[in-house]
Scaffold this motif. Structure first.
Motif, PDB file in Angstrom:
ATOM      1  N   UNK A  17       0.245   4.230  -6.219  1.00  0.00           N
ATOM      2  CA  UNK A  17      -0.637   5.331  -6.698  1.00  0.00           C
ATOM      3  C   UNK A  17      -0.106   6.665  -6.372  1.00  0.00           C
ATOM      4  N   UNK A  18      -0.505   7.737  -7.311  1.00  0.00           N
ATOM      5  CA  UNK A  18      -0.114   9.080  -6.967  1.00  0.00           C
ATOM      6  C   UNK A  18      -1.119   9.829  -6.935  1.00  0.00           C
ATOM      7  N   UNK A  19      -1.426  10.805  -5.920  1.00  0.00           N
ATOM      8  CA  UNK A  19      -2.690  11.561  -6.443  1.00  0.00           C
ATOM      9  C   UNK A  19      -1.918  13.063  -6.670  1.00  0.00           C
ATOM     10  N   UNK A  51       0.673  -1.232  -0.136  1.00  0.00           N
ATOM     11  CA  UNK A  51      -0.160  -0.091  -0.084  1.00  0.00           C
ATOM     12  C   UNK A  51       0.966   1.029   0.067  1.00  0.00           C
ATOM     13  N   UNK A  52       0.913   2.046  -1.180  1.00  0.00           N
ATOM     14  CA  UNK A  52       1.417   3.248  -0.977  1.00  0.00           C
ATOM     15  C   UNK A  52       0.899   4.273  -1.886  1.00  0.00           C
ATOM     16  N   UNK A  53       0.186   5.208  -1.293  1.00  0.00           N
ATOM     17  CA  UNK A  53      -0.451   6.202  -1.952  1.00  0.00           C
ATOM     18  C   UNK A  53       0.420   7.407  -1.585  1.00  0.00           C
ATOM     19  N   UNK A  54       0.792   8.481  -2.493  1.00  0.00           N
ATOM     20  CA  UNK A  54       1.453   9.276  -2.271  1.00  0.00           C
ATOM     21  C   UNK A  54       0.584  10.791  -2.757  1.00  0.00           C
ATOM     22  N   UNK A  55       0.677  11.798  -1.953  1.00  0.00           N
ATOM     23  CA  UNK A  55      -0.217  13.075  -2.632  1.00  0.00           C
ATOM     24  C   UNK A  55       1.041  13.999  -2.872  1.00  0.00           C
ATOM     25  N   UNK A  56       0.994  14.569  -4.329  1.00  0.00           N
ATOM     26  CA  UNK A  56       1.729  15.658  -4.674  1.00  0.00           C
ATOM     27  C   UNK A  56       0.909  16.813  -4.706  1.00  0.00           C
ATOM     28  N   UNK A  57       1.350  17.887  -3.935  1.00  0.00           N
ATOM     29  CA  UNK A  57       0.557  19.070  -3.919  1.00  0.00           C
ATOM     30  C   UNK A  57       1.645  20.352  -4.144  1.00  0.00           C
ATOM     31  N   UNK A  58       0.768  21.349  -4.610  1.00  0.00           N
ATOM     32  CA  UNK A  58       1.782  22.651  -4.698  1.00  0.00           C
ATOM     33  C   UNK A  58       1.788  23.355  -3.378  1.00  0.00           C
ATOM     34  N   UNK A  59       3.120  23.886  -2.944  1.00  0.00           N
ATOM     35  CA  UNK A  59       3.081  24.219  -1.579  1.00  0.00           C
ATOM     36  C   UNK A  59       3.092  25.859  -1.485  1.00  0.00           C
ATOM     37  N   UNK A  93       6.794   7.341 -14.000  1.00  0.00           N
ATOM     38  CA  UNK A  93       7.569   6.088 -14.605  1.00  0.00           C
ATOM     39  C   UNK A  93       7.507   5.111 -13.720  1.00  0.00           C
ATOM     40  N   UNK A  94       7.293   5.320 -12.333  1.00  0.00           N
ATOM     41  CA  UNK A  94       7.404   4.278 -11.291  1.00  0.00           C
ATOM     42  C   UNK A  94       5.953   4.213 -10.624  1.00  0.00           C
ATOM     43  N   UNK A  95       4.856   4.659 -11.308  1.00  0.00           N
ATOM     44  CA  UNK A  95       3.665   4.521 -10.630  1.00  0.00           C
ATOM     45  C   UNK A  95       2.845   3.720 -11.676  1.00  0.00           C
ATOM     46  N   UNK A  96       1.816   3.107 -10.811  1.00  0.00           N
ATOM     47  CA  UNK A  96       0.943   2.353 -11.506  1.00  0.00           C
ATOM     48  C   UNK A  96      -0.372   3.236 -11.880  1.00  0.00           C
TER      49      UNK A  96
END
Ligand code: GDP
Ligand code: IMO
Ligand code: MG
Length: 432
Positions: A220-222, A1-9, A25-28
């Motif tokens: 998974x990348x959000x 299980x690995x969900x990562x959130x990418x946000x603008x700071x 490249x490394x995300x499903x």
């Protein structure tokens, strides 16, 4: 299980698109969960530029699935154009690569028009929106009048909802804004055409897809849009967008529990920019501001407007780290600072003679502050061709270290140019 959130700071346009493309490249799965076509995410691969407004920034990787979740306000016209442009460029050949939730709000042409008319009427008090209809579309969702993507495939419901909606929108357009209204028949014809084009991508429950993917250990990348200080509740209100832009919004926009989020990556420009109106304590209205705009090509990806530029603001960034729970930083556009003799970093705000490092969230508070700066030595070298962190000039290394120490947050990635390849890694993304 690995969900990562990418946000603008910061205030958006930090380089989220670039980072998400690199991480893809490394995300499903790569998933958009809020905002709409107000976003403009730029991806550059071998010098070829793609600007995405609605489609997640993983789309150039054929093995990465891209999901648009229920929290997004989906402009069907823009989306159809974006799909066609990608296909023309040789991408998205397999329709199963893009998955659109039937629960998304459809952003209609009348939302765009109302947004633009409202701004026009505000004259000197404009918010400076992108004019993409974001505010009016979210209003309809909140007042339970929205047309959803699923409705596009049910003529009877669509007709009924459209009639109800136009009754009110046309009244406003004609009577308040002295403008033309829309016709139900014209819009039905247009929407049927879009529905046909979007049919291969729609699905009922994107939350279930993400849930199953996480259970299977998929990556998974959000992908957030806009930036922390544009958040509807926690940004510089009213100079904000109409969605929640902070990391927690991924859970709400997608129907995913907070416990599933493993990391929150704050995409952070090495200086600060803002488009549109509103307070900006470290803004530079001098030749350094112009230099940052020129060297950084700081013009909006969605509207082409000039971005306002200024020094890095650690007070605002500490606030962003707190309200998002940022665990790691990607530090962007450091190449743009080359050639500056000195680089200033805002470490405190002076308010009524007292210095604080706590961000005063009200606009009134922000307009009266005086930034307190720490000055660091600059560097001359061009960073854009560097391929390793070790090769960075001493002063650039010190700048990065200073920022990371002040923010008490690790910087995992340093970006030295817009291209996918111009990325220096400190740690791989999915490390434990
Ligand atoms: P987003 O909205 O956060 O995805 O950012 P935008 O795409 O709107 O704006 C970022 C701009 O900076 C784009 O033109 C990118 O191509 C560019 N960019 C991203 N990273 C870098 C970098 O490290 N250096 C330089 N010079 N440009 C970059
Ligand atoms: P990305 O995802 C920068 C700003 C607008 C305006 C305010 C409200 O590319 O970082 P809206 O159209 O949302 O009602 O406008 O928000 N804004 C952005 N600024 N980057 C964005 O997205 C933005 N999306 C909206 O300029 O000040
Ligand atoms: Mg942008």
């Amino acid at each position: 299980m690995s969900a990562i959130v990418v946000i603008g700071s910061q205030w958006g346009d930090e380089g989220k698109g670039k980072v998400v493309d690199v991480f893809s490249a490394k995300s499903d799965y790569v998933v958009r969960y809020q905002g709409g076509a107000n976003a403009g995410h730029t991806l550059i691969v071998n010098g070829h530029k793609t600007i995405l407004h609605l489609i997640p920034s993983g789309i150039l990787h054929p093995n990465t699935k891209c999901i648009i979740g229920p929290g997004v306000v989906l402009d069907a016209e823009t989306l159809v154009r974006e799909i066609e442009a990608l296909q023309k460029a040789g991408h998205l050949n397999d329709p199963s690569q893009l998955i659109i939730s039937e629960s998304c709000t459809v952003l209609m042409p009348y939302h765009r028009k109302l947004d633009q008319m409202r701004e026009e009427k505000l004259k000197n008090e404009k918010i400076g929106t992108t004019g993409k209809g974001i505010g009016p579309a979210y209003e309809d969702r909140a007042s339970r009048r929205a047309i959803l993507v699923g409705d596009l495939f049910n003529d009877k419901t669509l007709q009924w909802k459209l009639e109800k909606s136009l009754e009110e929108k046309n009244y406003l357009l004609k009577n308040l804004y002295n403008s033309e209204g829309f016709k139900v028949e014209d819009m039905m014809a247009q929407l049927r055409e879009y529905a046909e084009k979007l049919a291969p991508y729609r699905t009922k429950d994107t939350s279930l897809i993400i849930h199953k993917a996480l259970k299977q250990g998929k990556k998974v990348l959000f992908e957030g849009a806009q930036g922390t200080l544009l958040d509807l509740l926690h940004g510089t209100y009213p100079y904000v967008t109409s969605s929640s832009t902070i990391a927690g919004s991924a859970c709400i926009g997608l129907g995913i529990g907070p416990g599933k989020i493993k990391k929150v990556i704050g995409i952070t420009k090495a200086y600060t920019t803002r488009v549109g109106s509103g307070p900006f304590p470290t803004e530079l209205k001098d030749e350094i501001g112009t230099l940052l705009r020129d060297q950084g090509h700081e013009y909006g990806s969605t509207t082409g407007r000039e971005r306002r530029c200024g020094w890095l603001d650690l007070v605002a960034l500490k606030y962003a780290i707190r309200i998002n729970g940022i665990t790691n930083i990607a530090f962007m556009k450091i190449d743009v600072l080359s050639g500056l003799k000195e680089i200033k970093v805002c470490t405190g705000y002076e308010i009524d003679g007292k210095v604080t490092d706590e961000f005063p969230i009200s606009v009134d508070g922000l307009e009266s502050i005086k930034p307190v700066y720490k000055t660091l030595p600059g560097w001359e070298e061009d960073l854009s061709k560097l391929t390793s962190l070790e090769a960075l000039p001493r002063n650039a290394k010190d700048y990065i270290q200073f920022v990371s120490n002040e923010l008490a947050t690790p910087i995992d990635v340093v970006s030295v140019g817009p291209d996918r390849e111009q990325t220096l890694w400190i740690k791989p993304l999915f490390h434990d």
